[in-house]
Design a protein around this motif. Structure first.
Motif, PDB file in Angstrom:
ATOM      1  N   THR A   1       0.803  -1.225   0.000  1.00  0.00           N
ATOM      2  CA  THR A   1       0.000   0.000   0.000  1.00  0.00           C
ATOM      3  C   THR A   1       0.835   1.273   0.000  1.00  0.00           C
ATOM      4  O   THR A   1       0.330   2.338  -0.361  1.00  0.00           O
ATOM      5  CB  THR A   1      -0.925   0.048   1.229  1.00  0.00           C
ATOM      6  OG1 THR A   1      -0.120   0.156   2.425  1.00  0.00           O
ATOM      7  CG2 THR A   1      -1.798  -1.191   1.310  1.00  0.00           C
ATOM      8  N   GLY A   2       2.088   1.176   0.441  1.00  0.00           N
ATOM      9  CA  GLY A   2       2.913   2.373   0.570  1.00  0.00           C
ATOM     10  C   GLY A   2       2.658   3.141   1.849  1.00  0.00           C
ATOM     11  O   GLY A   2       3.162   4.256   2.023  1.00  0.00           O
TER      12      GLY A   2
ATOM     13  N   LYS B   1      -3.278   2.454  -2.827  1.00  0.00           N
ATOM     14  CA  LYS B   1      -1.988   3.136  -2.879  1.00  0.00           C
ATOM     15  C   LYS B   1      -2.138   4.582  -3.348  1.00  0.00           C
ATOM     16  O   LYS B   1      -1.466   5.487  -2.831  1.00  0.00           O
ATOM     17  CB  LYS B   1      -1.046   2.377  -3.807  1.00  0.00           C
ATOM     18  CG  LYS B   1       0.422   2.703  -3.609  1.00  0.00           C
ATOM     19  CD  LYS B   1       1.307   1.652  -4.257  1.00  0.00           C
ATOM     20  CE  LYS B   1       2.759   1.809  -3.811  1.00  0.00           C
ATOM     21  NZ  LYS B   1       3.613   0.697  -4.279  1.00  0.00           N
TER      22      LYS B   1
ATOM     23  N   LYS C   1      -1.874   8.668  -1.019  1.00  0.00           N
ATOM     24  CA  LYS C   1      -1.063   9.837  -1.343  1.00  0.00           C
ATOM     25  C   LYS C   1      -1.699  11.107  -0.787  1.00  0.00           C
ATOM     26  O   LYS C   1      -1.027  12.126  -0.605  1.00  0.00           O
ATOM     27  CB  LYS C   1      -0.899   9.965  -2.861  1.00  0.00           C
ATOM     28  CG  LYS C   1      -0.065   8.868  -3.493  1.00  0.00           C
ATOM     29  CD  LYS C   1       0.001   9.046  -5.008  1.00  0.00           C
ATOM     30  CE  LYS C   1       0.832   7.950  -5.665  1.00  0.00           C
ATOM     31  NZ  LYS C   1       0.866   8.086  -7.148  1.00  0.00           N
TER      32      LYS C   1
END
Length: 462
Positions: free
Chosen positions: A139-140, A276, A280
């Motif tokens: 997923t980051g 993902k 951000k």
């Protein structure tokens, strides 16, 4: 007459010594069978007293005892063949786990494990560590936490981040999920104060901005994964909400619900937000494990370390924690995502959703040809539509092929009931006086089970 019927009732010992009842004792245990026999005899005596003139033969009582023992002794939760074409069928258990994880799952389930033991350091460990690295990688996210479902995840997030503070959310996103659980109630149960903005069909960025005060704790975006609003409708993009929230030093929480980790647009499906990408912009994202991810039921919280780490120390986390079976199935499923080239092949949910029409057509023809070998069946295959289900890709259907069956021996509804109530239970569709099997959700093993059950039914009544 009544006395004759009482006299005809087989004795307790006679019933217990009958071969069929002895077999039941070996399979289910003497105590359960004895209690069942006593119950059946008591029922018969009551019926005779009430005027029932049915003759209580040994064969009839043994049959009733067998039925009653099976009902008491057999598992209530059991395997079902899903011939509906709904891939994430909530009533049928949602995502099917990958056969590729079976060995790992069995090893942990039927033995001891290092659930909360750090083997390297020879000391107590954290159960959440097992899925943490994989989820961060996929997923980051800076930090992650797994709880028992997505509703629990949202509640824990709110309980941790916005106690007795306002949570701003669009009226068009106040969704209701299964069993009448509603986002407004989850917000208030989680300790937040609901503040609705915008209209049902349209919410603008300025609606959120005007609602922000010193009592605001967070902005909440809820992905409407179980319905789609079309026509004169508008919502605010996550990127814009993020910019507004951070300008006012507020966190943005995004409840994504079904939670998609890979883009399925190349396979003809509409755009859905990817975990993902949403991370951000959002500070915290929540999603389910047993929907588009293709794993077990779980609620996954991913986001910034400063927020997620607070949740790990929230006392509510203990009440919402998952067990070794869930963590094993989730970790093993996540490992499959490390091999993108074989992901669609290894994750049944993604494989079923992305099957080509040609593959489905070939499956339908092969299945139909085998069914035509059975007596009295009229079989054909037609084009139809499947659903992803589970509150995913709302309003969108997948082109599929249906194998239709009729027989003069049964009406479509009676044939459907006979399959549904048999062993294994087979759940299919009934439309236009036909029994329909959607091949999208059928495996080769399922085909065999359906053929065998239909063979038993038509052979018995032919």
């Amino acid at each position: 007459m009544k006395q004759n019927l009482f006299a005809a009732l087989p004795a307790m010992n006679t019933l217990m010594q009958s071969p069929a009842v002895k077999t039941l004792c070996d399979q289910y245990g003497y105590t359960l069978v004895k209690h069942t026999v006593q119950h059946v005899l008591t029922h018969w005596r009551s019926q005779i007293k009430a005027g029932d003139e049915t003759e209580p033969t040994l064969a009839l009582l043994v049959q009733q005892i067998q039925t009653a023992v099976h009902e008491k002794g057999d598992m209530s939760l059991r395997h079902v063949v899903n011939a509906t074409g709904v891939v994430l069928h909530t009533n049928l258990g949602r995502a099917v786990l990958s056969p590729a994880i079976r060995d790992t799952f069995e090893q942990v389930a039927f033995g001891y494990s290092n659930l909360e033991y750090n083997l390297a350091e020879k000391q107590r460990g954290q159960r959440y560590h097992h899925t943490e690295r994989l989820l961060q990688e996929i997923t980051g996210a800076e930090s992650v936490l797994v709880v028992n479902n997505n509703a629990a995840a949202v509640m824990l997030v709110l309980d941790t981040m916005v106690q007795q503070q306002e949570v701003i959310v669009s009226r068009g996103e106040l969704v209701e999920i299964g069993d009448s659980f509603r986002i407004p109630d989850i917000i208030t149960r989680g300790g937040g104060l609901l503040k609705e903005v915008g209209a049902t069909n349209k919410t603008h960025l300025y609606d959120y901005e005007r609602a922000i005060t010193e009592t605001t704790g967070a902005l909440l975006k809820v992905h409407t994964s179980n319905y789609r609003m079309v026509g004169f409708a508008e919502s605010v993009a996550t990127a814009d909400l993020s910019q507004l929230a951070h300008a006012h030093h507020l966190p943005l929480i995004n409840d994504l619900g079904s939670g998609l980790l890979v883009d399925l647009q190349p396979y003809g499906l509409p755009a859905e937000p990817l975990i993902k990408e949403e991370l951000k912009y959002a500070d915290v994202v929540t999603f389910s494990g047993d929907k588009l991810l293709g794993g077990p039921q779980a609620g996954i919280i991913a986001g910034k370390k400063e927020y997620v780490d607070q949740m790990k120390h929230n006392q509510l986390t203990r009440a919402l924690r998952v067990d070794k079976l869930t963590l094993t199935a989730l970790e093993a499923t996540l490992h499959l995502y490390q091999n993108p080239d074989k992901l669609l092949e290894n994750v049944p949910t993604l494989r079923m959703i992305t099957q080509s029409e040609a593959t489905l057509a070939n499956h339908a023809v092969d299945f139909m040809q085998r069914l035509l070998e059975l007596p009295t069946l009229q079989v054909s295959h037609i084009k139809g539509e499947s659903q992803v289900g589970g509150g995913s890709f709302p309003g969108y259907t997948l082109p599929t092929y249906l194998v239709t069956v009729t027989t003069p021996l049964y009406s479509a509804t009676k044939l459907e009931a006979a399959l549904r109530l048999g062993k294994p239970a087979i759940v299919a569709r009934v439309e236009n006086d036909q029994l329909q099997f959607d091949v999208r959700t059928l495996t080769a093993t399922d085909d065999e089970l359906i053929i065998q059950r239909l063979k038993e039914l038509v052979s018995r009544d032919a």
